[in-house]
Design a protein around this motif. Structure first.
Motif, PDB file in Angstrom:
ATOM      1  N   SER A   1       0.831  -1.204   0.000  1.00 22.90           N
ATOM      2  CA  SER A   1       0.000   0.000   0.000  1.00 22.90           C
ATOM      3  C   SER A   1       0.863   1.251   0.000  1.00 22.90           C
ATOM      4  CB  SER A   1      -0.917   0.016   1.231  1.00 22.90           C
ATOM      5  OG  SER A   1      -1.797  -1.073   1.230  1.00 22.90           O
ATOM      6  N   SER A   2       0.342   2.300  -0.570  1.00 18.20           N
ATOM      7  CA  SER A   2       1.064   3.565  -0.581  1.00 18.20           C
ATOM      8  C   SER A   2       1.095   4.163   0.817  1.00 18.20           C
ATOM      9  CB  SER A   2       0.397   4.549  -1.549  1.00 18.20           C
ATOM     10  OG  SER A   2       0.964   5.839  -1.422  1.00 18.20           O
ATOM     11  N   THR A   3       2.240   4.673   1.214  1.00 16.27           N
ATOM     12  CA  THR A   3       2.353   5.309   2.532  1.00 16.27           C
ATOM     13  C   THR A   3       1.551   6.611   2.583  1.00 16.27           C
ATOM     14  OG1 THR A   3       4.392   6.379   1.798  1.00 16.27           O
ATOM     15  CG2 THR A   3       4.613   4.312   3.016  1.00 16.27           C
ATOM     16  N   LYS A   4       1.216   7.168   1.412  1.00 12.72           N
ATOM     17  CA  LYS A   4       0.436   8.400   1.386  1.00 12.72           C
ATOM     18  C   LYS A   4      -0.968   8.192   1.948  1.00 12.72           C
ATOM     19  CE  LYS A   4       2.857  10.286  -2.649  1.00 12.72           C
ATOM     20  NZ  LYS A   4       2.723  10.752  -4.048  1.00 12.72           N
ATOM     21  N   ALA A   5      -1.457   6.942   1.856  1.00 11.99           N
ATOM     22  CA  ALA A   5      -2.798   6.653   2.352  1.00 11.99           C
ATOM     23  C   ALA A   5      -2.800   6.338   3.844  1.00 11.99           C
ATOM     24  CB  ALA A   5      -3.399   5.479   1.576  1.00 11.99           C
ATOM     25  N   LEU A   6      -1.622   6.310   4.468  1.00  7.81           N
ATOM     26  CA  LEU A   6      -1.495   5.960   5.881  1.00  7.81           C
ATOM     27  C   LEU A   6      -1.097   7.183   6.699  1.00  7.81           C
ATOM     28  CD1 LEU A   6       0.468   2.603   5.459  1.00  7.81           C
ATOM     29  CD2 LEU A   6      -1.930   2.850   6.122  1.00  7.81           C
ATOM     30  N   PRO A   7      -1.471   7.191   7.979  1.00  4.82           N
ATOM     31  CA  PRO A   7      -1.024   8.286   8.842  1.00  4.82           C
ATOM     32  C   PRO A   7       0.495   8.383   8.864  1.00  4.82           C
ATOM     33  CG  PRO A   7      -2.743   6.999   9.918  1.00  4.82           C
ATOM     34  CD  PRO A   7      -2.363   6.246   8.684  1.00  4.82           C
ATOM     35  N   SER A   8       0.997   9.535   9.144  1.00  6.15           N
ATOM     36  CA  SER A   8       2.442   9.780   9.145  1.00  6.15           C
ATOM     37  C   SER A   8       3.168   8.821  10.092  1.00  6.15           C
ATOM     38  CB  SER A   8       2.717  11.224   9.571  1.00  6.15           C
ATOM     39  OG  SER A   8       4.100  11.466   9.665  1.00  6.15           O
ATOM     40  N   GLY A   9       4.259   8.234   9.603  1.00  3.74           N
ATOM     41  CA  GLY A   9       5.079   7.349  10.425  1.00  3.74           C
ATOM     42  C   GLY A   9       4.655   5.904  10.406  1.00  3.74           C
ATOM     43  N   ILE A  10       3.558   5.561   9.727  1.00  5.04           N
ATOM     44  CA  ILE A  10       3.085   4.184   9.679  1.00  5.04           C
ATOM     45  C   ILE A  10       3.420   3.590   8.314  1.00  5.04           C
ATOM     46  CG2 ILE A  10       1.069   2.668   9.769  1.00  5.04           C
ATOM     47  CD1 ILE A  10      -0.227   4.586  11.678  1.00  5.04           C
ATOM     48  N   GLU A  11       4.057   2.417   8.327  1.00  6.65           N
ATOM     49  CA  GLU A  11       4.466   1.741   7.105  1.00  6.65           C
ATOM     50  C   GLU A  11       3.469   0.645   6.738  1.00  6.65           C
ATOM     51  OE1 GLU A  11       7.057   2.506   5.194  1.00  6.65           O
ATOM     52  OE2 GLU A  11       7.586   4.194   6.516  1.00  6.65           O
ATOM     53  N   PRO A  12       3.380   0.291   5.444  1.00  4.74           N
ATOM     54  CA  PRO A  12       2.522  -0.832   5.035  1.00  4.74           C
ATOM     55  C   PRO A  12       2.975  -2.121   5.719  1.00  4.74           C
ATOM     56  CG  PRO A  12       3.220   0.455   3.131  1.00  4.74           C
ATOM     57  CD  PRO A  12       4.022   0.944   4.298  1.00  4.74           C
ATOM     58  N   PRO A  13       2.080  -3.104   5.863  1.00  2.12           N
ATOM     59  CA  PRO A  13       2.429  -4.343   6.557  1.00  2.12           C
ATOM     60  C   PRO A  13       3.331  -5.227   5.715  1.00  2.12           C
ATOM     61  CG  PRO A  13       0.245  -4.533   5.620  1.00  2.12           C
ATOM     62  CD  PRO A  13       0.678  -3.112   5.385  1.00  2.12           C
ATOM     63  N   PRO A  14       4.014  -6.186   6.325  1.00  3.75           N
ATOM     64  CA  PRO A  14       4.827  -7.139   5.565  1.00  3.75           C
ATOM     65  C   PRO A  14       3.931  -8.127   4.823  1.00  3.75           C
ATOM     66  CG  PRO A  14       4.782  -7.753   7.881  1.00  3.75           C
ATOM     67  CD  PRO A  14       4.096  -6.417   7.783  1.00  3.75           C
ATOM     68  N   PRO A  15       4.469  -8.832   3.825  1.00  5.63           N
ATOM     69  CA  PRO A  15       3.666  -9.829   3.101  1.00  5.63           C
ATOM     70  C   PRO A  15       3.061 -10.858   4.059  1.00  5.63           C
ATOM     71  CG  PRO A  15       5.738  -9.443   1.967  1.00  5.63           C
ATOM     72  CD  PRO A  15       5.830  -8.709   3.278  1.00  5.63           C
ATOM     73  N   GLY A  16       1.835 -11.285   3.746  1.00  5.41           N
ATOM     74  CA  GLY A  16       1.162 -12.272   4.581  1.00  5.41           C
ATOM     75  C   GLY A  16       0.409 -11.687   5.749  1.00  5.41           C
ATOM     76  N   SER A  17       0.116 -10.393   5.692  1.00  4.25           N
ATOM     77  CA  SER A  17      -0.593  -9.776   6.816  1.00  4.25           C
ATOM     78  C   SER A  17      -1.408  -8.584   6.337  1.00  4.25           C
ATOM     79  CB  SER A  17       0.389  -9.338   7.910  1.00  4.25           C
ATOM     80  OG  SER A  17       1.315  -8.411   7.387  1.00  4.25           O
ATOM     81  N   ILE A  18      -2.367  -8.180   7.173  1.00  4.07           N
ATOM     82  CA  ILE A  18      -3.185  -6.984   6.957  1.00  4.07           C
ATOM     83  C   ILE A  18      -2.980  -6.081   8.156  1.00  4.07           C
ATOM     84  CG2 ILE A  18      -5.524  -6.106   6.601  1.00  4.07           C
ATOM     85  CD1 ILE A  18      -6.340  -8.845   5.591  1.00  4.07           C
ATOM     86  N   LEU A  19      -2.823  -4.806   7.913  1.00  5.25           N
ATOM     87  CA  LEU A  19      -2.625  -3.839   8.992  1.00  5.25           C
ATOM     88  C   LEU A  19      -3.938  -3.113   9.277  1.00  5.25           C
ATOM     89  CD1 LEU A  19      -0.390  -2.455  10.789  1.00  5.25           C
ATOM     90  CD2 LEU A  19      -0.365  -0.647   9.048  1.00  5.25           C
ATOM     91  N   VAL A  20      -4.344  -3.126  10.548  1.00  2.00           N
ATOM     92  CA  VAL A  20      -5.510  -2.369  10.995  1.00  2.00           C
ATOM     93  C   VAL A  20      -5.014  -1.058  11.604  1.00  2.00           C
ATOM     94  CG1 VAL A  20      -7.473  -2.329  12.585  1.00  2.00           C
ATOM     95  CG2 VAL A  20      -6.827  -4.457  11.454  1.00  2.00           C
ATOM     96  N   VAL A  21      -5.613   0.049  11.197  1.00  2.00           N
ATOM     97  CA  VAL A  21      -5.230   1.374  11.703  1.00  2.00           C
ATOM     98  C   VAL A  21      -6.468   2.024  12.315  1.00  2.00           C
ATOM     99  CG1 VAL A  21      -4.208   3.597  11.150  1.00  2.00           C
ATOM    100  CG2 VAL A  21      -3.546   1.575   9.828  1.00  2.00           C
ATOM    101  N   ALA A  22      -6.355   2.475  13.572  1.00  2.00           N
ATOM    102  CA  ALA A  22      -7.501   3.070  14.271  1.00  2.00           C
ATOM    103  C   ALA A  22      -7.023   4.212  15.163  1.00  2.00           C
ATOM    104  CB  ALA A  22      -8.229   2.008  15.093  1.00  2.00           C
ATOM    105  N   PRO A  23      -7.941   5.095  15.561  1.00  2.00           N
ATOM    106  CA  PRO A  23      -7.543   6.277  16.331  1.00  2.00           C
ATOM    107  C   PRO A  23      -7.280   6.020  17.811  1.00  2.00           C
ATOM    108  CG  PRO A  23      -9.898   6.334  15.910  1.00  2.00           C
ATOM    109  CD  PRO A  23      -9.360   5.174  15.146  1.00  2.00           C
ATOM    110  N   SER A  24      -7.737   4.856  18.327  1.00  2.00           N
ATOM    111  CA  SER A  24      -7.533   4.569  19.749  1.00  2.00           C
ATOM    112  C   SER A  24      -7.301   3.078  19.941  1.00  2.00           C
ATOM    113  CB  SER A  24      -8.764   4.995  20.566  1.00  2.00           C
ATOM    114  OG  SER A  24      -9.875   4.164  20.255  1.00  2.00           O
TER     115      SER A  24
END
Length: 362
Positions: free
Chosen positions: A84-107
């Motif tokens: 995934s593009s880092t532009k779509a993620l909050p600052s400082g968060i990198e896309p996940p490694p292969p074989g995984s999904i990253l969940v991003v939430a405010p709390s």
């Protein structure tokens, strides 16, 4: 430094360990806080990783988009896939490694709820008939001298049928002939779409081996011997057949029921590991060795997936009349494999790639 060393040397051992623990896993530099598998980043967002292959993630995004919309609506959360593009993620968060999904939430609370909701969506995907099986537990029938005899007999059967005068009229073509070098008995079909699931499957094979040893099936003396003789079909109407197979029954001097014990142990081990759907876990194992399958039609004979709605049956009445008593002799069962569908091992004569194994006899 010397003063600090002296202060630490004077601390009780347990106090020093507690201080190191507080300074260790929770803080990864000044911008990261870790809490029970969840990570808080400098901007305040929380993330968590969920083990899932790309095919499973794509299935959810294509076939269950409402689940992802609900994550945003209910928890103000989003997901990111590898690459995934880092532009779509909050600052400082990198896309996940292969074989995984990253969940991003405010709390942290939202991240926990969103992770649980995503895991439920993945479970629904695994129950979907649109998602193909990836692995299976099987008993190979094509190894050793008796296996070679079975393979040669089935090859001769295929030649006779495919060269017959009735083959074209009965809609029998080479692509539906199941490769004899893949002859096996299927015990369980599996959908292993994550590293975590594949690790559990290997553990289930180990558990099955222990159960069979405790039951005296492994190391019990006489091997399990099966007679492979006679053709049959999955449906009672031989004029419209999708799967034609060889019947299998246990024979020999050993007490009957050993093969049933192998089937039961496989189903139990993989059910206990949470890798079988309720439907598959409750479905009785029907021992058979496939010789023709319309799911392979026009797919090169090796693709065992496909959409059942597109299958075109064949007329097996002439086949049954001329070869209904096909006799492949007896086969000694030596091993149970956890195999990967669609992958083949040249060193094993082209049989399905083995991921794990339980030896029943030498």
């Amino acid at each position: 430094k010397e003063a600090e060393w002296r202060r630490r040397a004077a601390l009780p051992e347990e106090e020093e360990e507690e201080e190191e623990e507080e300074a260790g896993p929770r803080h990864q530099g000044a911008s990261t806080l870790r809490e029970d598998g969840f990570t808080q980043h400098a901007g305040g967002s929380w993330t968590a990783l969920v083990s899932a292959d790309a095919d499973l993630a794509r299935h959810v995004t294509r076939h269950d988009p409402d689940a992802l919309a609900q994550l945003r609506r209910d928890h103000d959360a989003s997901v990111a896939l590898p690459g995934s593009s880092t532009k779509a993620l909050p600052s400082g968060i990198e896309p996940p490694p292969p074989g995984s999904i990253l969940v991003v939430a405010p709390s942290l609370h939202a991240a926990r709820d969103a992770k649980l909701a995503l895991e439920r969506a993945l479970e629904r995907a695994l129950r979907s008939p649109k998602l193909q099986y990836t692995h299976f537990v099987c008993v190979p029938l094509c190894f050793g001298d008796d296996g070679e005899r079975l393979v040669a007999t089935v090859r001769a059967f295929h030649r006779d049928v495919l060269s017959s005068a009735y083959a074209a009229d009965c809609d029998i073509e080479p692509s539906i002939a199941h490769e004899p070098g893949h002859a096996h008995l299927t015990l369980c079909m599996l959908k292993l779409y994550s590293d975590e699931a594949r690790a559990r499957a290997i553990g289930a094979m180990d558990a099955m081996g222990v159960a069979l040893k405790d039951a005296g099936v492994v190391g019990g003396g006489e091997p399990i011997e099966l007679e492979v003789k006679g053709l049959d079909a999955m449906n009672s109407d031989f004029s419209a057949v999708d799967v034609l197979f060889l019947k299998v029954r246990e024979v020999g001097s050993r007490e009957r029921g050993a093969m049933s014990a192998v089937c039961d142990a496989a189903v139990r081990a993989f059910s206990d590991a949470g890798l079988l759907s309720r439907k598959d876990a409750n479905k009785p194992v029907k021992l058979h060795a496939t010789v023709m399958n319309t799911r392979l039609r026009n797919r090169g004979g090796r693709n065992e997936g496909g959409d059942n709605s597109r299958r075109r049956s064949f007329d097996a009445r002439r086949v049954m009349a001329s070869h209904g008593d096909l006799d492949c002799g007896s086969v000694v069962v030596k091993t149970v494999h956890l195999s990967k569908r669609g992958e083949y091992d040249v060193d094993a004569g082209g049989f399905y790639r083995r991921v794990a194994e339980v030896r029943l006899c030498s």
